[in-house]
Write an enzyme that holds these catalytic residues in place. Structure first.
Site, short mmCIF file in Angstrom:
data_model
loop_
_atom_site.label_atom_id
_atom_site.label_comp_id
_atom_site.label_asym_id
_atom_site.label_seq_id
_atom_site.Cartn_x
_atom_site.Cartn_y
_atom_site.Cartn_z
N TYR A 43 1.00 -2.38 1.70
CA TYR A 43 0.27 -1.93 0.52
C TYR A 43 -1.07 -1.43 1.03
CZ TYR A 43 -1.98 -2.20 -4.10
OH TYR A 43 -2.64 -1.92 -5.28
N TYR B 231 -7.77 -5.84 -0.08
CA TYR B 231 -6.90 -5.22 0.91
C TYR B 231 -7.08 -5.88 2.28
CZ TYR B 231 -5.23 -1.91 4.40
OH TYR B 231 -4.61 -1.35 5.49
#
Length: 293
Positions: free
Chosen positions: A62, A126
């Site tokens: 991702y 992230y």
């Protein structure tokens, strides 16, 4: 040697598929959704086992840095739980795994290039999810290489080089951040390095130099300097060009904070594997050239 890479459309996966063409001793297989979906861990082990790898490259991730701030559960499911399951699959099959990570595991406050031993401190979801992925790979007990890279671009997918070329086709001037520094890294070079390391591991049953490595382009610049070189190269090949105006990070607010310093020292990888990336300018020119020649 059969190299199985997770993800079909990522920059590194596509670069590996291209690099594997015309090499009779090498077979590169990319597996992705729906057969392998990192957000659905139950699919991972079966999909990898069915591909019968000699080495697994854990490249799928991702990567929507800003969107991750709104989707932390999905980011961690893919980048942490999913990555750990890939490494578990490799362990069960008795093969090594090469896992790709990122400069975002650091907060960018170091004065120089980061070493593998420097403390991690991600600034956002992230980076935190990728760091958790590294930890999950280690915890899986697989023989692993964790390769942290940065500022990745290629002829494939969405990336900074392609964005600059697209914007230059419509604008006379582009504003680009000038106070973030790093090592632009071609996915074509990453693929070459992975194949080099994989060949060493596959051909040496006594190989023990597993662990974390940094793998980035040689030389450093800021985003605006990177942009200027991209556009100057584009103009040289008859492509679009625009002026680049420097701005500060504070002038371009984003949902997720970026490290001001993303420089990575790749000295350890060069010492162990005898491979070093070309100068970032050379690799950038090779990618830009492909857009026009």
């Amino acid at each position: 040697m059969r190299l199985v890479v997770t993800g079909r459309e990522g920059q590194v996966a596509m670069s590996l598929l291209e690099a594997g063409q015309g090499r009779p001793a090498l077979e590169v297989i990319a597996i992705g959704r729906p057969e392998l979906d990192l957000a659905k861990p139950a699919t991972v082990i079966e999909a990898i086992a069915a591909s019968k790898p000699d080495i697994v490259v854990s490249a799928a991730a991702y990567t929507a840095v800003d969107q991750a701030e709104d989707e932390p559960d999905l980011a961690f499911a893919v980048n942490a739980v999913g990555a750990g399951r890939v490494a578990e699959a490799a362990r069960r099959l008795g093969v090594p795994v090469i896992h790709l990570s990122t400069d975002y595991v650091f907060d960018g406050s170091a004065p120089g290039a980061y070493l593998e031993t420097d403390p991690t401190a991600p600034l956002g979801v992230y980076g935190a999810s990728k760091l958790a992925g590294e930890q999950a790979v280690v915890a899986a007990g697989s023989r692993h290489l964790i390769l942290r890279t940065a500022w990745v671009y290629s002829p494939f997918g969405k990336n900074f080089v392609k964005t600059m070329l697209r914007l230059a086709a419509d604008r006379d001037e582009i504003t680009v951040v000038a106070d973030q520094w790093g090592n632009p890294t071609s996915a074509l070079d990453i693929a070459d390095a992975i194949l080099h390391a994989a060949a060493m591991m596959h051909g040496d049953s006594s190989f023990t130099a597993f662990g974390i490595y940094h793998l980035a382009g040689t030389g450093e610049t800021n985003w605006s300097g990177f942009a200027r070189h991209i556009l100057d190269t584009s103009r040289m090949f008859g492509g679009p060009w625009a002026r680049v105006r420097d701005i500060a990070t504070m002038d371009y607010p984003t949902k997720a904070r970026r490290p001001a310093n993303s420089r990575l020292s790749s000295a350890k990888f060069a010492e162990v594997f005898g491979w070093r990336a070309p100068d970032w300018r050379q690799s950038t020119e090779a990618v830009v050239r492909r857009a026009f020649v």
